[in-house]
Write a protein that holds these residues in place. Structure first.
Motif, PDB file in Angstrom:
ATOM      1  N   UNK A   2       0.332  -0.902  -0.265  1.00 58.65           N
ATOM      2  CA  UNK A   2       0.039   0.370  -0.159  1.00 58.65           C
ATOM      3  C   UNK A   2       0.836   1.290  -0.269  1.00 58.65           C
ATOM      4  N   UNK A   3       2.203   1.045   0.652  1.00 59.82           N
ATOM      5  CA  UNK A   3       2.797   2.686   0.757  1.00 59.82           C
ATOM      6  C   UNK A   3       4.004   2.774   0.251  1.00 59.82           C
ATOM      7  N   UNK A   4       4.915   0.727  -0.509  1.00 57.02           N
ATOM      8  CA  UNK A   4       5.592   1.299  -0.662  1.00 57.02           C
ATOM      9  C   UNK A   4       5.679   1.282  -2.357  1.00 57.02           C
ATOM     10  N   UNK A   5       4.804   0.016  -3.148  1.00 56.01           N
ATOM     11  CA  UNK A   5       4.727  -0.139  -4.246  1.00 56.01           C
ATOM     12  C   UNK A   5       3.317   1.267  -5.022  1.00 56.01           C
ATOM     13  N   UNK A   6       2.812   1.501  -3.752  1.00 55.72           N
ATOM     14  CA  UNK A   6       1.325   2.109  -4.288  1.00 55.72           C
ATOM     15  C   UNK A   6       0.629   1.495  -5.519  1.00 55.72           C
ATOM     16  N   UNK A   7       0.401   0.063  -4.422  1.00 48.21           N
ATOM     17  CA  UNK A   7      -0.647  -1.176  -5.404  1.00 48.21           C
ATOM     18  C   UNK A   7      -1.837  -1.197  -4.614  1.00 48.21           C
ATOM     19  N   UNK A   8      -1.974  -0.236  -3.490  1.00 48.69           N
ATOM     20  CA  UNK A   8      -3.691  -0.602  -3.097  1.00 48.69           C
ATOM     21  C   UNK A   8      -3.156  -1.531  -1.432  1.00 48.69           C
ATOM     22  N   UNK A   9      -4.029  -1.387  -1.548  1.00 48.40           N
ATOM     23  CA  UNK A   9      -4.138  -2.612   0.014  1.00 48.40           C
ATOM     24  C   UNK A   9      -4.583  -3.820  -0.118  1.00 48.40           C
ATOM     25  N   UNK A  10      -3.555  -4.743  -0.936  1.00 47.47           N
ATOM     26  CA  UNK A  10      -4.536  -6.524  -1.334  1.00 47.47           C
ATOM     27  C   UNK A  10      -4.869  -7.146   0.113  1.00 47.47           C
ATOM     28  N   UNK A  11      -5.764  -6.534  -0.064  1.00 51.72           N
ATOM     29  CA  UNK A  11      -6.670  -8.108   1.213  1.00 51.72           C
ATOM     30  C   UNK A  11      -6.919  -8.980   0.845  1.00 51.72           C
TER      31      UNK A  11
END
Length: 368
Positions: A121-130
């Motif tokens: 979410x914060x490093x790769x900026x791909x969102x929360x991978x729930x």
């Protein structure tokens, strides 16, 4: 130096190959990330070092390897946006369960998936991978439950094998005690029946030879000598049967060592020790069994136990050491208290000390 069960070795290599090769030869990548290449190799190397069953590496070093392996898996999340770190983490979790309490394993599972969510979410900026986190968490829990079940089954098999070894040793001890009791019974019967009858016969023959005529004296004298010889032989037999035939303690200890599960048991008996009294044999045997049981139960990191039995002047010296790390103070539970009581009962001495490798038990009992 290296000892691997074939099934474990193949599982690790195939799992690593499925993850690493598919990641490294991904054609959609624009370039080669040599750091990721190196980290895949480090993961394989550390995993092989951790699952090595040789006693060359102590468990303290294995914990360092585990820490480095976990750190490498954590770092891999910041090197590759793929979920390969979580796949390695499933493999790590199944190994970690052998070294840590189950509560700590659950904490690790929650931490690694929390780190995965935050990283993406914060490093790769791909969102929360729930969805990915939930799926791999289920894989982690499955691997942990199956590993715990395997550990429980192994512990049950070890307990059963050790119980069988104890029963065989106890059966041999009881057999020797029964044989000794039978010898004592025969000795009493010979002394009470044959001894008294022969003594009475000798007295009567002595009277007869003193009062008989010269023609009968030679024959009666011969009977008198034969009766005295028979009485002497009876007394020798009675004395031999009253002597404690002892117990073959050395053979029993060697047999116990062969049947002990998981641990490598080394027996060191440099002197000839035989005809050990039943009560002394029982004390040494039971204390040895209890020491092995305590090592299997309370020192899961132990892989080796050394048993040394020597004769020191008029004493038997039993030394038992293991390589299981001891933390904190030594508490005298039922097992150690029972050992102390057994040794005191035969007028011996017991001491328990912590060493760099593990625990050391020293027992000194009288042996004439």
């Amino acid at each position: 130096m290296f000892n691997y069960p074939l099934s474990s070795l193949l599982t690790v290599i195939f799992t690593w190959a499925a993850v690493a090769l598919s990641s490294l030869f991904d054609t959609s990548r624009l370039g080669i990330n040599y750091i990721e290449y190196a980290m895949h190799g480090v993961v394989l190397l550390l995993t092989l070092l951790v699952i090595n069953e040789s006693t060359y590496f102590g468990y303290k070093i294995r914990y360092y390897f585990l820490t480095l392996l976990a750190s490498t898996i954590f770092s891999l999340m910041f090197v590759s946006p793929l979920a390969i770190a979580l796949i390695y983490s499933v493999m790590f979790c199944s190994i970690f369960a052998f070294y840590a309490p189950v509560t700590l394993c659950y904490i690790y599972i929650l931490f690694i998936h929390g780190l995965f969510l935050v990283c993406h979410a914060l490093y790769w900026q791909t969102g929360w991978q729930w969805s990915h986190a939930g799926m791999f968490m289920a894989f982690h829990f499955f691997a942990l439950v199956m590993t715990q079940r395997m550990i429980s089954e192994r512990s049950a098999k070890e307990a059963l094998a050790l119980t069988n070894a104890k029963l065989e040793a106890t059966q041999q001890l009881l057999g020797s005690a029964a044989a000794q009791n039978e010898r004592l019974r025969l000795a009493r019967d010979l002394h009470d029946e044959m001894g008294h009858s022969l003594t009475s016969l000798i007295i009567n023959l002595d009277i007869a030879r003193r009062t008989c005529s010269d023609e009968q004296k030679t024959q009666i004298q011969a009977c008198y000598e034969q009766a005295k010889q028979a009485l002497g032989t009876t007394r020798i037999i009675v004395s031999d049967n009253r002597d404690d035939i002892g117990f073959d303690l050395v053979t029993c200890l060697i047999q116990l060592a062969k049947q002990t599960p998981r641990l490598v048991v080394n027996i060191d008996i440099t002197q000839t020790i035989d005809h050990v009294p039943i009560d002394i044999s029982q004390c040494i045997l039971k204390c040895t069994q209890e020491a092995i049981t305590n090592t299997l139960k309370h020192a899961p990191t132990a892989s080796e136990i050394n048993i040394a039995l020597h004769r020191n002047n008029s004493d038997l010296l039993l030394t038992i050491t293991d390589n299981g790390q001891v933390k904190g103070h030594i508490n005298f539970g039922n097992g150690l208290t029972g050992m102390q009581e057994r040794v005191t009962q035969v007028k011996g001495r017991l001491s328990i000390d912590k060493t760099i490798q593990g625990l050391k038990i020293t027992i000194r009992v009288p042996y004439e």
